[in-house]
Enzyme design. Structure first.
Site, PDB file in Angstrom:
ATOM      1  CE  LYS A  38      39.654  28.193  17.559  1.00  0.00           C
ATOM      2  NZ  LYS A  38      39.015  29.168  18.408  1.00  0.00           N
ATOM      3  NE  ARG A 133      37.864  35.875  20.216  1.00  0.00           N
ATOM      4  CZ  ARG A 133      38.166  34.573  20.120  1.00  0.00           C
ATOM      5  NH1 ARG A 133      39.379  34.193  19.779  1.00  0.00           N
ATOM      6  NH2 ARG A 133      37.252  33.648  20.368  1.00  0.00           N
TER       7      ARG A 133
HETATM    8  C1  LIG Z   1      39.051  28.700  19.625  1.00  0.00           C
HETATM    9  C2  LIG Z   1      37.939  28.876  20.550  1.00  0.00           C
HETATM   10  C3  LIG Z   1      37.773  27.981  21.631  1.00  0.00           C
HETATM   11  C4  LIG Z   1      38.725  26.847  21.911  1.00  0.00           C
HETATM   12  O1  LIG Z   1      39.892  27.320  22.505  1.00  0.00           O
HETATM   13  P1  LIG Z   1      41.038  26.317  22.998  1.00  0.00           P
HETATM   14  O2  LIG Z   1      41.998  27.201  23.688  1.00  0.00           O
HETATM   15  O3  LIG Z   1      41.594  25.694  21.769  1.00  0.00           O
HETATM   16  O4  LIG Z   1      40.431  25.334  23.900  1.00  0.00           O
HETATM   17  C5  LIG Z   1      36.673  28.168  22.433  1.00  0.00           C
HETATM   18  N1  LIG Z   1      35.793  29.154  22.221  1.00  0.00           N
HETATM   19  C6  LIG Z   1      35.921  30.038  21.207  1.00  0.00           C
HETATM   20  C7  LIG Z   1      34.924  31.109  21.046  1.00  0.00           C
HETATM   21  C8  LIG Z   1      37.004  29.933  20.356  1.00  0.00           C
HETATM   22  O5  LIG Z   1      37.129  30.804  19.353  1.00  0.00           O
END
Ligand SMILES: *Cc1c(COP(=O)(O)O)cnc(C)c1O
Length: 355
Positions: A38, A133
């Protein structure tokens, strides 16, 4: 190839190496990495670099990104990692192999759509261990799994958690262990195997290094560590990876010596804030063609340490170039970036993406 400016220049080799390094490091300890795309809006060359680096499974928060990956012919398993909207259940089942979830109503919708399509959609139930969250509260997890197990069209694959994103809670042995304990309880109560324990994101790699990742966690979802080689939650570099995978290049559109304190009565700026200035006397100031519409400016850092970012409005970013007498109109100024700046730059259609 030199693109239009502003542009973000992406070093695919570094990203591939970062992916490879983390896949190997975690793999040795029995942990699979889901590569999270993402941060770059699933930009295809970057995704391919991740796969070339040894990533087998992908995750993205947006269905549009997942659809684009499928249309580009990516066959690897892809999970939707933002808990799905009921209204997108059909697409989620069609394009993604599985998803992270926290609401039984949504899981029922996924089940319904999966049955219609004759598919089985994998469910990772998110547990909130304190970051506040997404996720069910730990005391509710076992009963929700019971509900999932009654549904056709979905397979309960395992448990997941996420910290360090909203509440800024750091991953710890204690909060991650909650997942492993719940998995054991679920296995005992329902006589099933909990295949996946998805213990966290980039920040959780720190537990692995310290030998504090609870036994049983077998997956981490990693975006930032691969894409930027950083770990913002623990404010550090990810071990073994390299930084500066991406550089922003902007063009100077004005250079003038001006006062450092605005002239006239100060009201609010374009974003409704009352700006505060320090009078440093006359200053050599440059404007580059980039603004808050394109980028989270706070996350940029000029590559040349003599340059300082003063601020920005929607389309103009203002720099103090007093210590850089050579900067002229038409020159290119380079910046490194953090996760927030990368996210916004990759999303802006005004910023060219250059490999
Ligand atoms: C964005 C996200 C990640 C990845 O996080 P990083 O800090 O970029 O490794 C993992 N799990 C969820 C649910 C996320 O939203």
């Amino acid at each position: 190839m030199v693109g239009r400016r502003p542009c973000i220049e992406i070093n695919l080799e570094k990203i591939k190496n970062n992916a490879n390094c983390l896949v190997n490091y975690c793999g040795e300890k029995g942990i699979e990495i889901m590569g999270i795309t993402k941060g770059v809006c699933a930009h295809l060359p970057v995704v391919r670099a991740m796969l070339d680096g040894g990533i087998k499974k992908l995750g993205d928060s947006r269905i549009q990104n997942i659809m684009a990956l499928r249309k580009a012919g990516i066959k690897n398993p892809i999970y939707q990692i933002r808990i799905p909207m009921i209204s997108e259940a059909k697409d989620v089942v069609f394009y993604a192999d599985g998803s992270l979830n926290s609401e039984i109503e949504v899981i029922k919708a996924l089940s319904g759509e999966a049955k219609k399509l004759g598919r089985v959609h994998k469910i990772i139930l998110m547990v909130d261990v304190g970051d506040l969250r997404e996720g069910v509260m730990p005391e509710d997890a076992v009963s929700v799994v019971g509900e999932i197990l009654k549904l056709d069209g979905v397979e309960f694959e395992g448990l997941g958690t996420n910290v360090g994103c909203y509440g800024g809670i750091l991953p710890s042995y204690e909060n991650t262990k909650i997942l492993v304990d719940l998995a054991k309880e679920i296995e005992k109560k329902y006589g099933i195997e909990v295949k996946t324990i998805s213990g966290g994101n980039t920040a959780t790699i720190s537990l692995l290094e310290k030998g504090r990742l609870p036994e049983g966690v077998n997956q981490l979802r990693v975006g930032e560590g691969i894409l930027l080689g950083t770990d913002v939650t623990n404010s550090r570099k990810t071990p073994g990876t390299v930084e500066n995978t991406m550089t922003l290049k902007t063009e100077v559109i004005e250079v003038k010596v001006k006062p450092s304190y605005p002239i006239g009565e100060i009201g609010r700026d374009a974003f409704g804030n009352i700006p505060v200035f320090e009078d440093k006397g006359p200053m050599r100031r440059a404007i580059v063609a980039l603004g808050k519409q394109d980028c989270r400016i706070e996350g940029l850092k000029p590559v040349d340490p003599r340059i300082e970012i003063l601020g920005a409005s929607s389309d103009h970013m203002i720099l103090d170039v007093t210590r850089c007498p050579e900067v002229e109109v038409g020159d290119v100024i380079e910046f490194s970036m953090d996760y927030g700046a990368m996210l916004s730059l990759m999303t802006s259609s005004y910023v060219e993406k250059v490999i």
